[in-house]
Enzyme design. Sequence first.
Site, PDB file in Angstrom:
ATOM      1  CG  ASP A 195      27.707  34.928  33.355  1.00 30.86           C
ATOM      2  OD1 ASP A 195      27.818  35.674  34.217  1.00 30.86           O
ATOM      3  OD2 ASP A 195      27.383  35.140  32.215  1.00 30.86           O
ATOM      4  CB  THR A 210      39.926  14.457  55.819  1.00 31.63           C
ATOM      5  OG1 THR A 210      41.176  14.372  55.671  1.00 31.63           O
ATOM      6  CG2 THR A 210      39.335  13.580  54.508  1.00 31.63           C
ATOM      7  N   GLY A 242      48.674  15.610  54.041  1.00 39.38           N
ATOM      8  CA  GLY A 242      48.068  14.664  53.378  1.00 39.38           C
ATOM      9  C   GLY A 242      47.901  13.307  53.859  1.00 39.38           C
TER      10      GLY A 242
END
EC number: 2.7.1.11
Length: 783
Positions: A164, A537, A583
């Site tokens: 929740d 990115t 990366g």
Amino acid sequence: MAPPQAPVQPPKRRRIGVLTSGGDAPGMNGVVRAVVRMAIHSDCEAFAVYEGYEGLVNGGDMIRQLHWEDVRGWLSRGGTLIGSARCMTFRERPGRLRAAKNMVLRGIDALVVCGGDGSLTGADVFRSEWPGLLKELVETGELTEEQVKPYQILNIVGLVGSIDNDMSGTDATIGCYSSLTRICDAVDDVFDTAFSHQRGFVIEVMGRHCGWLALMSAISTGADWLFVPEMPPKDGWEDDMCAIITKNRKERGKRRTIVIVAEGAQDRHLNKISSSKIKDILTERLNLDTRVTVLGHTQRGGAACAYDRWLSTLQGVEAVRAVLDMKPEAPSPVITIRENKILRMPLMDAVQHTKTVTKHIQNKEFAEAMALRDSEFKEYHFSYINTSTPDHPKLLLPENKRMRIGIIHVGAPAGGMNQATRAAVAYCLTRGHTPLAIHNGFPGLCRHYDDTPICSVREVAWQESDAWVNEGGSDIGTNRGLPGDDLATTAKSFKKFGFDALFVVGGFEAFTAVSQLRQAREKYPEFKIPMTVLPATISNNVPGTEYSLGSDTCLNTLIDFCDAIRQSASSSRRRVFVIETQGGKSGYIATTAGLSVGAVAVYIPEEGIDIKMLARDIDFLRDNFARDKGANRAGKIILRNECASSTYTTQVVADMIKEEAKGRFESRAAVPGHFQQGGKPSPMDRIRALRMATKCMLHLESYAGKSADEIAADELSASVIGIKGSQVLFSPMGGETGLEATETDWARRRPKTEFWLELQDTVNILSGRASVNNATWSCYENA
């Protein structure tokens, strides 16, 4: 009858218990794994309490010691493998008395509790009663003075496990983003049938008294209308809802209608607003073919998403540290997160604020309830309102404040680019600005800005951008071209289209592009306009921020790939997979993915690879497999960033491991490549795109009416929006203290200081790699 025997002296190692309580949430297994392994690493013993507080009350075999190998493979499992239950017995003092006895018998005096506010309240009550419970156990002869003497202090640490996301003081609870992912997947699937038949769908989501799931799913899916408990609609909401939906369908040509309703939704008189009531209104008033979809418990199921995996892991590690740091008089802490920073706060403060929100709602004090929600919730609600009601006369700016805002994507595609553009366009239209999409980056601008009848700069209509709500990649096109390649033509095109501001979405190339434009302002006055970069990115290597759009989508795509690979490795039993991640020269993706999938080792450019490191890792693997005889889930994963070493490539590392294994185990290489850019953006990238893009528009809007020289003199007129620690802020690019001068490693295309590097230690600790010896794992250390 003599009392049961227990150790007279405390055990040599401290014993820490961990339990999961209340409703299950994805990520709870990550908590247990992290607590167990961090406890063992800290020279403690870890005990799991099965079935929540019920196990604590019943004792016996429901409290079991867990060893390192027992929690292998738990990160990718949904639910909670140690069970959870709502225990009524523990709510009464006799039940807590039995629980205290069982803990003393087991030698446990610290408890990490993962659950909702009720579970955490129960834990704090247990701690406050602890001295009295021990005294009563001695007085009744259940235990002796010698048995209870070593356990006079009970330490409690709370972790919030709840789909929740209803706990005050934290941006996210463990499980909430996994649940949001289930909702978004379901609504994305509904899109197709809604579009095909021009239907309306009313979708009911969980959340009790908290509208977080409803709000975030409405943002992520571009819902036409939203109902949340904290902000009930004003009287006459039926007319307003029908008016918006009619406008979207008839004037804007929208074929599908989505209404999101929280299960606790109500009007300002506390009358429940049910999904069936909304459906009847749409059917009867608009003659709209409408269906109701109640997602139910599908929202709780499935494996945890990337965010919940690393959140549960980091919070589990921090919980053990908190146990070891606690002073007897200190209040019980709960581990929270603010933006990107793991924090501790008094447990009962968080619980009390949470309960106060519910009381305000029950007392019809909705403004007060909204004020107690975290600032992020309010910002998201503001952004949703300002991007879902274009053309609203109350939101339009006067003519002299309206701007022509250029929107451009620069760099490689990343999840969230389309959503950021959609949010920017919607905000512009709401406020009266003119959004101008620059297609195919700066090369597209320079080559085709003068083309007819269609050029590279075009106004964006609401209908066009609204379709981008769940689309991956970049619909207006992106590439790595920079304005520095042709500044004169770039300036000429800026002048032709009369840009008053520039919104740049992208990675390090976007950062470089704005830097070039800023530095060329003296020669080209056309660039004396406000410009801001929204980092997007998968590499997450833009200075000025700890989070970039697209990185979460990449992480989720990568962990799905790794989970499938691990299954293959485990099925083949004695196999290691070396997986190559993207990366660039930033190891962020490799490190956070390693944390999320339980990698044995992670090789990153910041640390490099050398022969000594590989030799140690091969010895580590050899010892691991030697101990794993007959064990299940014995497959291993190593992650290697694509730029970690030019010599030790992914295939070379895999071949070296295979050669040195001498047939005891084997290895394979796997390269997911551009698959890592992902398909549809993750919910986190979608909602952060909206929030950050809206902030960028507000920032650019603040320069309306200022002269070119005034703008150029303001260092924040060329800026990057980013998350730093627990804050969202704009950082100037120029100047003596600007990002270009102080925070940018231009040669390696990354920030000089990378906040996530310390996570490498956590990866090594939880894989067992850190305990092999005390030698550094970086081949650059002391170089």
